[in-house]
Design an enzyme around this catalytic site. Structure first.
Site, PDB file in Angstrom:
ATOM      1  N   LEU A  53       0.835  -1.217   0.000  1.00 15.56           N
ATOM      2  CA  LEU A  53       0.000   0.000   0.000  1.00 15.56           C
ATOM      3  C   LEU A  53       0.860   1.252   0.000  1.00 15.56           C
ATOM      4  O   LEU A  53       0.522   2.273  -0.581  1.00 15.56           O
ATOM      5  CB  LEU A  53      -0.902   0.028   1.242  1.00 15.56           C
ATOM      6  CG  LEU A  53      -2.092  -0.924   1.258  1.00 15.56           C
ATOM      7  CD1 LEU A  53      -2.778  -0.892   2.601  1.00 15.56           C
ATOM      8  CD2 LEU A  53      -3.077  -0.558   0.154  1.00 15.56           C
ATOM      9  N   GLY A  54       1.979   1.202   0.703  1.00 13.92           N
ATOM     10  CA  GLY A  54       2.850   2.364   0.743  1.00 13.92           C
ATOM     11  C   GLY A  54       3.915   2.185   1.801  1.00 13.92           C
ATOM     12  O   GLY A  54       3.843   1.269   2.620  1.00 13.92           O
ATOM     13  N   GLY A  57       7.297   6.412   7.453  1.00 19.15           N
ATOM     14  CA  GLY A  57       8.528   6.645   8.191  1.00 19.15           C
ATOM     15  C   GLY A  57       9.035   5.401   8.920  1.00 19.15           C
ATOM     16  O   GLY A  57      10.238   5.201   9.069  1.00 19.15           O
ATOM     17  N   PHE A  58       8.104   4.549   9.376  1.00 19.34           N
ATOM     18  CA  PHE A  58       8.540   3.414  10.195  1.00 19.34           C
ATOM     19  C   PHE A  58       8.348   2.070   9.540  1.00 19.34           C
ATOM     20  O   PHE A  58       8.544   1.041  10.167  1.00 19.34           O
ATOM     21  CB  PHE A  58       7.815   3.416  11.544  1.00 19.34           C
ATOM     22  CG  PHE A  58       8.272   4.563  12.365  1.00 19.34           C
ATOM     23  CD1 PHE A  58       9.537   4.553  12.916  1.00 19.34           C
ATOM     24  CD2 PHE A  58       7.476   5.667  12.514  1.00 19.34           C
ATOM     25  CE1 PHE A  58       9.995   5.627  13.624  1.00 19.34           C
ATOM     26  CE2 PHE A  58       7.928   6.743  13.223  1.00 19.34           C
ATOM     27  CZ  PHE A  58       9.190   6.727  13.787  1.00 19.34           C
ATOM     28  N   GLY A  59       7.930   2.049   8.315  1.00 16.87           N
ATOM     29  CA  GLY A  59       7.772   0.748   7.703  1.00 16.87           C
ATOM     30  C   GLY A  59       6.903   0.781   6.478  1.00 16.87           C
ATOM     31  O   GLY A  59       6.623   1.838   5.926  1.00 16.87           O
ATOM     32  N   ALA A  60       6.498  -0.413   6.109  1.00 16.03           N
ATOM     33  CA  ALA A  60       5.672  -0.532   4.917  1.00 16.03           C
ATOM     34  C   ALA A  60       4.302  -1.039   5.333  1.00 16.03           C
ATOM     35  O   ALA A  60       4.160  -1.696   6.358  1.00 16.03           O
ATOM     36  CB  ALA A  60       6.331  -1.519   3.961  1.00 16.03           C
ATOM     37  N   ALA A  61       3.301  -0.689   4.541  1.00 15.95           N
ATOM     38  CA  ALA A  61       1.945  -1.166   4.816  1.00 15.95           C
ATOM     39  C   ALA A  61       1.495  -2.007   3.619  1.00 15.95           C
ATOM     40  O   ALA A  61       1.719  -1.623   2.465  1.00 15.95           O
ATOM     41  CB  ALA A  61       1.009   0.012   5.029  1.00 15.95           C
ATOM     42  N   LYS A  78       1.140  -3.954   8.733  1.00 13.90           N
ATOM     43  CA  LYS A  78       2.211  -2.951   8.743  1.00 13.90           C
ATOM     44  C   LYS A  78       3.474  -3.623   9.244  1.00 13.90           C
ATOM     45  O   LYS A  78       3.437  -4.332  10.252  1.00 13.90           O
ATOM     46  CB  LYS A  78       1.848  -1.804   9.678  1.00 13.90           C
ATOM     47  CG  LYS A  78       0.905  -0.808   9.066  1.00 13.90           C
ATOM     48  CD  LYS A  78       0.767   0.366   9.999  1.00 13.90           C
ATOM     49  CE  LYS A  78       0.374   1.619   9.277  1.00 13.90           C
ATOM     50  NZ  LYS A  78       0.597   2.799  10.090  1.00 13.90           N
ATOM     51  N   ASP A 188       0.652  13.431  14.810  1.00 12.21           N
ATOM     52  CA  ASP A 188       1.004  13.352  13.384  1.00 12.21           C
ATOM     53  C   ASP A 188      -0.247  13.493  12.519  1.00 12.21           C
ATOM     54  O   ASP A 188      -0.474  12.732  11.576  1.00 12.21           O
ATOM     55  CB  ASP A 188       1.723  12.023  13.096  1.00 12.21           C
ATOM     56  CG  ASP A 188       2.544  12.086  11.811  1.00 12.21           C
ATOM     57  OD1 ASP A 188       2.747  13.202  11.293  1.00 12.21           O
ATOM     58  OD2 ASP A 188       2.967  11.028  11.323  1.00 12.21           O
TER      59      ASP A 188
HETATM   60  N1  LIG Z   1      -5.840   0.891   8.120  1.00  8.20           N
HETATM   61  C1  LIG Z   1      -5.577   1.261   6.870  1.00  8.20           C
HETATM   62  N2  LIG Z   1      -6.478   1.014   5.881  1.00  8.20           N
HETATM   63  C2  LIG Z   1      -6.221   1.368   4.602  1.00  8.20           C
HETATM   64  N3  LIG Z   1      -5.084   1.964   4.195  1.00  8.20           N
HETATM   65  C3  LIG Z   1      -4.134   2.224   5.132  1.00  8.20           C
HETATM   66  C4  LIG Z   1      -4.330   1.898   6.507  1.00  8.20           C
HETATM   67  N4  LIG Z   1      -3.222   2.280   7.201  1.00  8.20           N
HETATM   68  C5  LIG Z   1      -2.375   2.824   6.300  1.00  8.20           C
HETATM   69  N5  LIG Z   1      -2.924   2.810   5.054  1.00  8.20           N
HETATM   70  C6  LIG Z   1      -2.315   3.326   3.824  1.00  8.20           C
HETATM   71  O1  LIG Z   1      -1.043   2.730   3.657  1.00  8.20           O
HETATM   72  C7  LIG Z   1      -0.091   3.673   3.187  1.00  8.20           C
HETATM   73  C8  LIG Z   1       1.136   3.676   4.098  1.00  8.20           C
HETATM   74  O2  LIG Z   1       0.728   4.036   5.420  1.00  8.20           O
HETATM   75  P1  LIG Z   1       1.760   4.269   6.601  1.00  8.20           P
HETATM   76  O3  LIG Z   1       0.971   4.612   7.811  1.00  8.20           O
HETATM   77  O4  LIG Z   1       2.694   3.115   6.677  1.00  8.20           O
HETATM   78  O5  LIG Z   1       2.595   5.496   6.118  1.00  8.20           O
HETATM   79  P2  LIG Z   1       2.242   7.044   5.853  1.00  8.20           P
HETATM   80  O6  LIG Z   1       1.078   7.455   6.705  1.00  8.20           O
HETATM   81  O7  LIG Z   1       2.082   7.230   4.360  1.00  8.20           O
HETATM   82  O8  LIG Z   1       3.554   7.777   6.291  1.00  8.20           O
HETATM   83  P3  LIG Z   1       4.107   8.130   7.759  1.00  8.20           P
HETATM   84  O9  LIG Z   1       4.139   6.863   8.564  1.00  8.20           O
HETATM   85  O10 LIG Z   1       5.478   8.661   7.459  1.00  8.20           O
HETATM   86  O11 LIG Z   1       3.158   9.139   8.312  1.00  8.20           O
HETATM   87  C9  LIG Z   1      -0.808   5.035   3.132  1.00  8.20           C
HETATM   88  O12 LIG Z   1      -1.206   5.281   1.795  1.00  8.20           O
HETATM   89  C10 LIG Z   1      -2.034   4.835   3.977  1.00  8.20           C
HETATM   90  O13 LIG Z   1      -3.115   5.620   3.483  1.00  8.20           O
END
Ligand SMILES: Nc1ncnc2c1ncn2[C@@H]1O[C@H](COP(=O)(O)OP(=O)(O)OP(=O)(O)O)[C@@H](O)[C@H]1O
Length: 455
Positions: A53-54, A57-61, A78, A188
């Protein structure tokens, strides 16, 4: 079935297992391994990752499915995977923050319907790609919110209207009230951490940077650890000092003005005057603007102190931040009504439409009624109604082409509506009226902008 390998830097993370298309095999198979790097793919024996998904800062989702839940419930996995070269202290801190997200979600996720539920949190130890070593990964599994985050929505659909930001503001304030009442500061808040599910419900995500606060002194439990998003964090957080509920309110206000203007936070802050300069970029109800400005004050103690205070100000008359000691200007509370903010292009398009359409209607009415006075009165009323419909957005976008198109076609095909003029002359007159309307609107818009700048 596609299974995505979660090992960072796996050269070919996409795996395909035809046998997993069979639901019985999928449910009973013991484990599957990445065909490129050997990483286990069925995490904790149940989560099957299908897509990245993306990376944050702390990892990949990753998008995943839970093979142990009927219907293969979708979820988000995550993985803790900090970016950059961190020393052991920074790594430990990052790991603590990741674990804290799990703790907070476990504590509040199932208590509030706009915060994702936590499903699991577990480590996985696997042989490293470097011979003789082992790698440890941490995984957090949470509810999947099927939709778009507000950053993506902004890129896709453009700036938010006043009505849309009011909805975001009120919804997230209600979630923040709940979070703050638990003694938690999110720290955040930003558009990418607010997600809109397909049914429209908004969710607050990413509790990786949260802080528990219990009247802790600076440097203690409530102090900031330097985890923030540039442009959204207020001065106390940037300086690594104590954080407060108003720290989140500041970041929420920055979120709102970026959504309203469609511009990045850093371009809205004037470093020379050390002030947010966003009001000249968009027109909103001045009372909403005052509320946002109060949330954006640099000193934490001068902002609203709680989400409740902001919600109350939104539903009542605003007492401007700068004149807190003066009595309110009106005694009767009035809820803020969103005011449709029109972009300059929308205004000019509307003016061209009104001029063109107005001229056609006037010519047709004069040919029909033969009385200039009645024509003037009737045309003014119709034009007034058309302008009113535009201010309410009942008529907008393609309507501005379709309506004059139809009117012109009627005048074209019904000769007695053309009077003594030829159709060419009528078209030229209507275009000229449209241009005159554009010129007048531009002039008034310029004067209005100059006056608002002076005031
Ligand atoms: N519970 C969730 N359901 C659907 N999409 C999610 C969920 N959590 C995160 N995502 C999506 O996954 C991607 C990565 O999320 P992540 O929280 O790892 O990083 P981020 O929010 O992009 O960056 P940072 O952690 O630096 O704030 C984002 O596009 C986010 O919208």
């Amino acid at each position: 079935m596609e299974v995505y390998c979660t090992r960072p830097h796996c050269p070919r993370p996409q795996n395909y297992f035809a046998d997993l298309d069979d639901i019985t095999t999928l449910k009973t198979t013991q484990q599957k391994y990445c065909t490129t790097c050997g990483m286990p793919l069925l995490l904790d024996g149940r989560y099957v990752t299908s897509k990245l998904l993306g990376r944050g800062g702390f990892g990949a989702a990753f998008l995943a499915a839970d093979r142990r839940i009927p219907g293969m419930r979708p979820c988000v996995v995550k993985q803790f995977q900090p970016a950059g070269n961190l020393n052991s202290t920074q790594l430990q801190l990052a790991q603590q923050l990741f674990e804290r997200e799990a703790e907070v979600l476990a504590q509040i996720g199932d208590e509030h319907e706009q915060i994702p539920n936590l499903f699991a949190f577990f480590p996985v130890i696997v042989p490293s790609l470097q011979a003789g070593q082992q790698d440890q990964f941490f995984y957090l599994v949470q509810e999947y919110i099927d939709g778009q985050n507000l950053e993506e929505e902004l890129h896709q659909k453009g700036k938010f209207s006043e009505q849309q930001v009011l909805e975001v503001l009120q919804e997230i304030l209600k979630v923040l009230k709940f979070v703050h009442d638990k003694g938690i500061i999110h720290r955040d808040i930003k558009p990418s951490n607010i997600m809109r599910r397909r049914d429209g419900k908004l969710f607050l995500l990413d509790f990786g940077a949260v802080k528990q606060v219990t009247n802790a002194p600076a440097g203690g439990a409530g102090s900031s650890t330097g985890i923030y998003s540039m442009g959204f964090a207020p001065p106390e957080q940037m300086a690594g000092n104590q954080v407060f509920p108003s720290t989140d309110l500041y970041a929420l206000a920055v979120t709102i003005i970026t959504l309203l203007t469609g511009q990045e936070a850093k371009t809205l802050f004037d470093v020379y005057s050390n002030q947010w300069q966003w009001r000249t970029k968009v027109t909103v109800n001045p009372r909403l603007a005052d509320i946002l400005d109060k949330m954006l004050l640099p000193a934490a103690n001068q902002r609203f102190q709680s989400a409740d205070e902001v919600l109350a100000a939104l539903s009542q008359q605003l007492i401007p931040a700068t004149v807190l000691t003066k009595p309110p200007r009106q005694s009767k509370p009035q809820p803020i009504q969103p005011q449709s903010a029109f972009s300059t292009w929308e205004l000019l398009g509307g003016a061209a439409f009104s001029g063109f359409e107005g001229a056609l209607i006037a010519i047709a009415l004069l040919s029909l009624l033969k009385s200039p006075i009645i024509t003037l009165g009737l045309a003014s009323v119709i034009l007034g109604l058309l302008i009113f419909a535009q201010t309410k957005r009942w008529i907008e976008k393609f309507d501005l082409l379709i309506i004059p198109g139809i009117t012109f076609a009627i005048v074209f095909f019904v000769p007695f509506l053309q009077g003594s003029l030829g159709i060419q002359q009528i078209f030229i007159l209507a275009v000229a009226a449209g241009l005159v309307a554009i010129a007048f609107t531009s002039l008034f818009r310029l004067i209005y902008k100059l006056i608002s700048l002076i005031l």
